[in-house]
Design an enzyme around this catalytic site. Structure first.
Site, PDB file in Angstrom:
ATOM      1  N   ASP A   2     -20.512 -39.125  20.684  1.00  0.00           N
ATOM      2  CA  ASP A   2     -19.542 -38.139  21.187  1.00  0.00           C
ATOM      3  C   ASP A   2     -19.982 -36.691  21.025  1.00  0.00           C
ATOM      4  O   ASP A   2     -19.189 -35.818  20.634  1.00  0.00           O
ATOM      5  CB  ASP A   2     -18.195 -38.339  20.501  1.00  0.00           C
ATOM      6  CG  ASP A   2     -17.565 -39.690  20.794  1.00  0.00           C
ATOM      7  OD1 ASP A   2     -18.192 -40.496  21.512  1.00  0.00           O
ATOM      8  OD2 ASP A   2     -16.462 -39.946  20.294  1.00  0.00           O
ATOM      9  N   LYS A  16     -15.943 -44.541  26.315  1.00  0.00           N
ATOM     10  CA  LYS A  16     -14.862 -45.247  25.625  1.00  0.00           C
ATOM     11  C   LYS A  16     -13.545 -44.498  25.753  1.00  0.00           C
ATOM     12  O   LYS A  16     -13.514 -43.314  26.056  1.00  0.00           O
ATOM     13  CB  LYS A  16     -15.198 -45.429  24.143  1.00  0.00           C
ATOM     14  CG  LYS A  16     -15.412 -44.139  23.354  1.00  0.00           C
ATOM     15  CD  LYS A  16     -15.876 -44.456  21.941  1.00  0.00           C
ATOM     16  CE  LYS A  16     -16.263 -43.207  21.171  1.00  0.00           C
ATOM     17  NZ  LYS A  16     -15.131 -42.317  20.877  1.00  0.00           N
ATOM     18  N   CYS A  74     -15.015 -40.702  14.624  1.00  0.00           N
ATOM     19  CA  CYS A  74     -15.785 -41.612  15.469  1.00  0.00           C
ATOM     20  C   CYS A  74     -17.133 -42.007  14.866  1.00  0.00           C
ATOM     21  O   CYS A  74     -17.576 -43.146  15.040  1.00  0.00           O
ATOM     22  CB  CYS A  74     -15.958 -41.015  16.862  1.00  0.00           C
ATOM     23  SG  CYS A  74     -14.366 -40.837  17.727  1.00  0.00           S
TER      24      CYS A  74
END
Length: 201
Positions: free
Chosen positions: A9, A98, A140
């Protein structure tokens, strides 16, 4: 040994100026890109994940607690949701997205356009060691590392702690304490022993 670098990310939405900017996010993206470019021949596979939210339900909130609920971020098909521009020179083998219709903190909830999941990719590539970097350590990155540690075909799971940043220092400390109780190894990028890595084909 077959090694993968998982870049979690690293998107403008999580850096200064983004919808959910993390202090130090842009500098972290720069460090990750520098590391990946220097070491890309030391890894067999390089994988990125991206938050790519379409309608993630109560993951978005007008009154977020910044722990489980958040302002809108990583909105699909926006510039902020793309990979950070610092990563453009890096040779990436798999792009996984995602959270289209759910929160999806872990990179193991992400998939390629073909439908391959993170676990599918690691199995298909014969990966048995992973290094994890990215944003944010407290969420994450941590969840991706915890899921990786549960996979018994992975002999080693490492988080490169200098190549990640938390949402807050306090949440970062909690994440490190949680990871330290598992088989995840917490190391710095200068400890990755590149001379012991097998070059990519």
């Amino acid at each position: 040994m077959t090694r993968a670098l998982i870049i979690v990310d690293v998107q403008p939405t999580f850096c200064e100026g983004g919808a959910l900017g993390i202090e130090g996010g842009n500098d972290c993206a720069k460090r990750i890109a520098k590391y990946a470019l220097k070491h890309e021949d030391d890894y067999d596979v390089i994988i990125t994940t991206q938050d790519w939210h379409i309608d993630p339900g109560d993951h978005f909130s007008d009154n977020p607690d910044f722990i489980d609920t958040w302002p809108p971020h990583g909105v699909a098909d926006t510039t902020e949701a793309e990979l950070h521009q610092f990563l453009e020179p890096v040779s990436i083998d798999y792009h996984l997205k995602k959270g289209q219709y759910e929160a999806a903190y872990s990179g193991f909830e992400a998939a390629c356009p073909s439908g391959q999941t993170m676990e599918d990719v690691l199995i298909d590539e014969g990966v048995n060691e992973v290094d994890i970097v990215g944003l944010a350590l407290s969420h994450c990155v941590k969840e991706t590392a915890l899921d990786a540690a549960r996979l018994r075909f992975l002999d080693r799971v490492r988080v490169l702690v200098d190549l990640t940043e938390p949402v807050s220092p306090e949440q970062g400390e909690v994440a490190l304490e949680e990871l330290a109780k598992t088989r995840v190894k917490l190391v710095h990028s200068h400890e990755t022993s590149p001379n012991q890595m097998r070059p990519r084909p």
